[in-house]
Design an enzyme around this catalytic site. Structure first.
Site: not given
Ligand code: XMP
Length: 586
Positions: A79, A165, A167
């Site tokens: 990001c 993302h 994660e």
């Protein structure tokens, strides 16, 4: 230290750390200004630049040591990190035409080592305004979404940037990307968790803290508490008393099973049947938080009673790392520091009353679920415990809307057996049935029109009267449940899964008070209650995606449940992600 995560202030930094820790990577979050020399000294094999609430066009935007890119070690920007790398290398970052928030669809080049093991189309999670419009010279685009042409790039398979993302578990295969980065690209060694050493040290720690003191341990029959009990009994032997409380909210036959298991394990066991006490305290209580607080308080009172009887000063609990990591909220609750982000009053963390007299010990608080499961196997717990799906401490109360009554508990128990039986074939992370009242507050024209667009059939959308808990924008909401009844029930099976996910996203995104969307699969006039089946896939239970199910099979189950239980008016499957819903109903 093998992977350093440079913290640019993004909200998911801990998720990066946690996903890598769960994969056995040695990882640490460091300040974004960290000197390259320090990283080298610590033998770092790869660096991740996190996201952050900045734009590269801010005045003095945070940036990393430019030397970092000259070390030759792999770097992954996420990001803001992705935009920063592009900006520093002469690419063009543009203010996003429209921001992309939430769910997005990624087309990717899965021949690239970062994406090995993925399909060419994946779901990903976005949260950004700016985009990389032109990648720097020499950088190759390896993924795009409808809104971000440069959703991922690489320079020589060493420097990578991802606009999305990986994660968060809302990017369902994002953990594979981080794993590929650590092992395939950075060449990290998988950190072998030394289970022998952990067991030895944990036992010693309990021995040292407790000395000759006595302790009670609350055992629900789940993997965490059973493992903690076995470990603690190794440390203090007969000074430990395991307490199983039947609060009347366990699943069918569960307490009997738990008691027989604990006895087999040779634990000193006290069984308390407090079901009447719990059920009468819950009588007429509708609010979710109130229910949870009542249950938490009664639990502690029962533990304290047993503790007094056996002369124990300590309460041992099976709290694990995710509870602790998430528990700035829990800690805030425990220490009475206010905290706006409280999502749920987890009974063993935030539900503890401030005046509790027992001293608290949590021997598993550093472990993740998969580690607890290996420890359980090592300690000799049977597979149906070590591999068991989570069941919340407050039990079926988390799955009953409105007041909890003996009638509802009995019905939910019966139905849950059938629903679990049907859903376990998909091997979801968690799967169960919930019971709601078959009372409609009205219709939702907007939900119906969103659903019609995706299901391509006429749809009736109802708002249920019950409240349920959801999570939106990092805070907890008391939200509404929408049930969708398509004219052609077969449309659930003929609509692609991705369209169903898009649909729920659009409904919860467009209507502030809605946090759950349910695919109705069988219904009829009358019937006091409705059953909602839920199955989710998740890595860490913090975010989750509904499990892809065979709607035709589930509809048949729904019909049969409606035939067997005249109290039931409908059966459906919940298709909401977390967020906007939580996993449990309340
Ligand atoms: P939610 O519903 O918050 O649940 O998305 C996340 C995970 O936590 C479990 N859960 C609990 N576990 N005590 C527990 O021991 C609780 O009070 C509690 N509430 C939710 C839930 O089953 C899911 O696995």
């Amino acid at each position: 230290l093998e992977i350093a995560v440079l913290d640019f202030g993004g909200q998911y930094v801990r998720n990066i750390e946690r996903t890598l820790l769960e994969k056995g990577v040695s990882v640490e979050i460091v300040d974004y200004k960290v000197s390259t020399r320090l990283l080298l000294r610590r033998g770092v094999k790869g660096v991740i630049l996190s996201g952050g609430p900045y734009s590269v066009y801010d005045e003095n935007p945070p940036t990393c040591d430019p030397q970092l890119f000259r070390l030759g070690i792999p770097i992954l920007g996420l990001c803001y990190g992705h935009q920063l790398i592009a900006h520093l290398h002469g690419g063009l970052v543009k203010k996003g035409r429209r921001g992309e928030y939430g769910f997005s669809e990624l087309s990717l080049d899965n021949r690239n080592p970062l994406f090995h093991g993925l399909s060419s189309k994946e779901i990903c999670w976005m949260s950004h305004g700016d985009v990389v419009e032109t990648p720097p010279k020499g950088f190759k685009v390896i993924a795009s979404t409808p809104e971000s042409e440069v959703a991922a790039y690489t320079l020589e398979n060493r420097i990578y940037g991802l606009q999305f993302h990986p994660e968060v578990s809302h990017t369902p295969n994002g953990h594979v990307i981080l794993e590929n980065f650590a092992f395939k690209i950075c060449g990290c060694a998988r950190f072998e968790w030394d289970i022998e050493r952990f067991t030895f040290e944990a036992v010693e720690k309990v021995k040292k803290a407790l000395g000759n003191a006595r302790a009670v341990i609350a055992v629900s029959g789940g993997v965490d508490s059973s493992t903690a009990a076995l470990l603690a009994s190794k440390a203090i032997g007969r000074n430990l008393t395991a307490v199983h409380i039947d609060h009347g909210l366990m699943r069918e036959g569960e307490s009997v099973e738990v008691v027989s298991l604990l006895k087999k394990l040779g634990l000193n066991l006290v069984f308390v049947d407090a079901s009447e006490r719990f059920l009468s305290a819950l009588e007429g209580v509708c609010e979710s938080d109130k229910k949870r607080l009542i249950i938490g308080k009664l639990f502690i009172e029962e533990f304290e009673k047993v503790a007094r009887e056996v002369g124990a000063e300590w309460l041992i609990q099976g709290t694990i790392a995710p509870d602790v990591i998430e528990s700035t909220r829990g800690e805030a609750r425990r220490t009475d520091r206010g905290h706006g982000g409280l999502i749920k009053i987890h009974h063993n963390v935030a539900g503890l009353p401030s005046g509790m007299k027992l001293k608290l010990m949590e021997p598993l608080s550093q472990l993740f679920k998969y580690q607890v499961r290996s420890l359980a196997r090592k300690l000799g717990l049977p597979a149906h415990i070590s591999e068991r799906q989570p069941f919340p401490g407050p039990g079926l109360a988390c799955r009953i809307a409105g007041p909890v009554t003996a009638e509802k508990v009995t019905l939910l128990r019966k139905v849950n057996v059938k629903v679990e039986e049907e859903l376990e074939r998909y091997k979801p992370s968690q799967y169960f049935a919930m019971l709601v009242n078959n009372l409609k507050a009205g219709e939702s024209k907007l939900s119906a029109s969103i659903a019609e667009k995706h299901l391509e059939t006429h749809v009736k959308a109802y708002v249920l009267q019950d409240e349920s808990v959801g999570v939106k924008g990092d805070s907890r909401v008391l939200g509404r449940i929408i049930t969708l009844e398509p004219e052609d029930c077969g449309s659930w099976s003929s609509t692609s899964w991705i369209n169903i996910l898009r649909m729920q996203n659009e409904v919860t995104g467009s209507i502030a008070e809605v946090c759950r969307v349910v695919a109705s699969l069988a219904w009829r006039d009358g019937g006091k209650y409705g059953v909602i089946a839920r199955a989710v896939d998740t890595l860490d239970y913090m975010t989750a995606i509904p499990t892809r199910v065979d709607f035709a099979r589930l509809s048949r189950l729904g019909e049969s449940l409606l035939n067997h239980h005249e109290e039931l008016g409908f059966f459906g499957f919940e298709v909401t992600t977390k967020p906007a819903a939580t996993i449990e109903l309340i």
